[in-house]
Design a protein around this motif. Structure first.
Motif, mmCIF file in Angstrom:
data_model
loop_
_atom_site.group_PDB
_atom_site.id
_atom_site.type_symbol
_atom_site.label_atom_id
_atom_site.label_comp_id
_atom_site.label_asym_id
_atom_site.label_seq_id
_atom_site.Cartn_x
_atom_site.Cartn_y
_atom_site.Cartn_z
ATOM 1 N N LYS A 72 0.825 -1.209 0.000
ATOM 2 C CA LYS A 72 0.000 0.000 0.000
ATOM 3 C C LYS A 72 0.862 1.263 0.000
ATOM 4 N N SER A 73 1.997 1.226 0.722
ATOM 5 C CA SER A 73 2.802 2.453 0.845
ATOM 6 C C SER A 73 3.249 2.981 -0.515
ATOM 7 N N ASP A 172 -3.357 6.532 6.221
ATOM 8 C CA ASP A 172 -3.003 5.112 6.357
ATOM 9 C C ASP A 172 -3.861 4.522 7.475
ATOM 10 N N GLU A 173 -4.160 3.242 7.371
ATOM 11 C CA GLU A 173 -5.027 2.565 8.353
ATOM 12 C C GLU A 173 -6.331 3.345 8.528
HETATM 13 MG MG MG Z 1 1.163 -0.230 5.518
#
Ligand code: MG
Ligand code: ADP
Length: 588
Positions: A72-73, A172-173
């Motif tokens: 994902k990053s 993120d998250e």
């Molecule tokens: Mg991640």
């Protein structure tokens, strides 16, 4: 049915949009491909990465659901590098940010974080970078608390926006926004104002686990009702998933691992994950003595030693790395043929991610877990019981498709027939089958031992409980009326696990300065069993009788013929035919 038609329609239209965005004719496409190779040193993108990057680079809001370790990053790091201005990344944990900052530094990408420990001088230089068109800063990481609590920082963001340097907002998250999710963070709610304050800034939300409820909630909270949604499948079709009971002693466990490696993966690369540093050292020397070229890797080795092992493994001088979870970052060896868990991971996410290091080259590879209850009892201090019991349920199941269980964990709908025999429960050639045994009396005996212990003021760990059940250990824990059990240690272990999962037993934690001890107590449902006439039967996994079909000497090619639906049915019925034959043998 109508429902089915609707479902198919919505799935196909989902696929259309994913295909629409999977293109290389955008203004930024050639730059993106160049930087992927020159800056990130990667060959190609993984499924859903290009789509996500294209949407966010088009200035549209997007949410990506992708399993942990999926990548994902990169979906915001690479766009950050090709975009003008700064990408603001909101991340819930400083440690997560630090991991990413370290990796970015190694790639020479200018990124930083602003948090409580940032010095005034550093903060000044960051603030300058936010508005200065000549600055090289590409990514700025902050916690949601920083955004919610620092008026000064919000003010700087306003300026960054006004001068056109606020390239995008990454969350993120992102499931942390929602109270329906498993780790709600109140400060994530504050992110709701971002769309109003910065309407032109595209939002990109990333998460590994999100149910429909959570996703709808997140969209509402962030004010991005029309965001593009992508879901990368958790499924890795070339990975064969398997769980095996772990032998009682280290020597037997090593013998079994040796057998697996030498019979099926001779000369091939793999990883053996261990729980502790001590374990990984023991297993390394055990395998070395058994003639398997192995190297040890854990956090307490010097960084030179760690990179030496990593390098020897990458170049094939060492075939097996025996490691703790410290062996994770930056592993991109394509031809890892097996990942063996000598001890179970602490959560399904970890298991999925660690297993996922196998078969990056898309060739058939195996992920084998050795399970025993005692190994799961040591994790409770670091992780929640929910994680622990999630993985316990995965290991104890003797029937369901492993992929279905993983899919369920990641909130993905999944049709078990798509497994194609690539897990121990769907595999027609599996040497294991299952047999149902009535365990009611066993469970009652376990509870009787606990009852007597309570009455005599004694505390019992799982280990002591099993000992007493087998007529060993402390005399004070033995119960007169109970015959010493004749079932195997492995089955006893499984029964205790089953009882914990189903509320017949519960754990009672005691925290000391050095460690956490888990004692076993009767669970909330214990009385239902003791007082009522409830019967419990459990399906145990057993080695199939006459399983002469030894395991394939080398991994089958990926294009092995797939079993048809018919053969699956035959399998099921033949399984129940052999059932009687098995149960007579299985109680030994
Ligand atoms: Mg991640
Ligand atoms: P996630 O955030 O989804 O859990 P990460 O972004 O931390 O996953 O990435 C996991 C690993 O995958 C990293 O080591 C990363 O370098 C690697 N990775 C990501 N994208 C690719 C790619 N296209 N090709 C090869 N490796 C990749």
């Amino acid at each position: 049915s109508l429902e089915k038609i609707l479902r198919e329609h919505s799935e196909s239209s989902k696929e259309d949009t994913a295909t629409d965005w999977n293109k290389n004719d955008f203004l930024w496409s050639s730059d993106l491909n160049d930087k992927l190779k020159s800056v990130f040193k990667l060959e190609k993108l993984r499924p859903m990465q290009l789509q996500t990057m294209n949407v966010t680079l088009s200035g549209k809001d997007c949410m990506l659901i992708m399993p942990t370790g999926g990548g994902k990053s990169l979906c915001f790091q690479l766009p950050a590098v090709v975009s003008k201005g700064i990408t603001l990344v909101v991340s819930p944990l400083i440690s997560l940010m630090e991991d990413q900052l370290m990796a970015l530094e190694a790639l020479d990408v200018h990124a930083t974080t602003l948090n409580a420990s940032t010095t005034t001088a550093e903060a000044k230089s960051i603030f300058d970078g936010m508005t200065n068109p000549k600055a090289t800063l590409k990514l700025l990481y902050v916690t949601p608390e920083k955004l919610a609590k620092s008026k000064r920082f919000m003010n700087k963001l306003e300026k960054m926006y006004q001068v056109g340097r606020f390239a995008r907002l990454v969350i993120d998250e992102v499931h942390c926004c929602s109270q329906w999710g498993h780790d709600f963070r109140p400060d994530y709610k504050f992110l709701g104002i971002m769309k109003r304050q910065f309407p032109e800034v595209p939002i990109l939300g990333l998460t590994a686990t999100a149910t429909v409820n959570v996703l709808e909630d997140v969209k509402k909270i962030l004010n991005i009702p029309k965001c593009q949604l992508f879901r990368a499948s958790f499924n890795r079709p070339n990975l064969y998933y398997q769980v095996r009971p772990k032998p009682a002693t280290q020597i037997e466990a090593l013998d079994e691992i040796q057998k697996i490696i030498q019979s099926r993966f001779n000369g091939q690369s793999g990883i053996v994950y261990c729980f502790s540093r001590k374990d990984s050292e023991e297993v390394t020397s055990g395998l070395q003595k058994r003639g398997i070229r192995s190297g040890c890797y854990h956090a307490n080795l010097s960084s030179q030693e760690r990179s030496r092992i990593h390098h020897m493994w990458s170049t094939g001088k060492v075939l097996v790395v025996v490691a703790t979870i410290a062996f994770g970052m930056g592993i991109d060896k394509p031809n890892v043929r097996f990942v063996i868990h000598h001890s179970i991971s602490k959560s399904m996410e970890n298991l999925y991610q660690e297993s996922g290091r196998a078969g990056r080259d898309e060739q058939r590879s195996e992920c084998i877990v050795f399970y025993r209850l005692a190994d799961t009892m040591v994790f409770t201090e670091q992780t929640g019981l929910k994680c622990l019991y999630g993985i316990l349920a995965y290991c104890l199941d003797s029937k369901r498709c492993r992929r279905s269980m993983i899919a369920q964990h990641f909130g993905e709908s999944w049709d078990a027939s798509q497994c194609d025999g690539m897990c121990d429960h769907c595999d027609l050639n599996s040497i294991y089958t299952s047999t149902t045994i009535d365990i009611t009396n066993h469970c009652k005996n376990v509870l009787a031992i606990l009852k007597q212990a309570t009455e005599t003021d004694q505390r019992v760990t799982a280990l002591k409980l099993v000992d007493s059940w087998f007529g060993k250990g402390q005399a004070s824990l033995k119960v007169k009326d109970i015959k010493v059990t004749t079932i195997s240690k492995e089955k006893a272990d499984i029964i205790i696990g089953y009882m914990l999962l189903n509320g017949y037993l519960k754990e009672d934690f005691h925290f000391t300065a050095y460690t956490t001890i888990s004692y076993i107590l009767p669970g909330p449902k214990a009385n239902l069993l003791l007082n009522g006439n409830r019967q419990i039967s459990f399906e145990f996994k057993v080695k199939a009788l006459g399983a002469t079909k030894t395991l394939k000497s080398s991994p089958a090619p990926t294009n092995t013929p797939k079993p048809s639906k018919e053969s699956t049915k035959t399998h099921l019925s033949s399984n129940s035919v052999s059932h009687n034959k098995l149960s007579s043998e299985s109680s030994s």
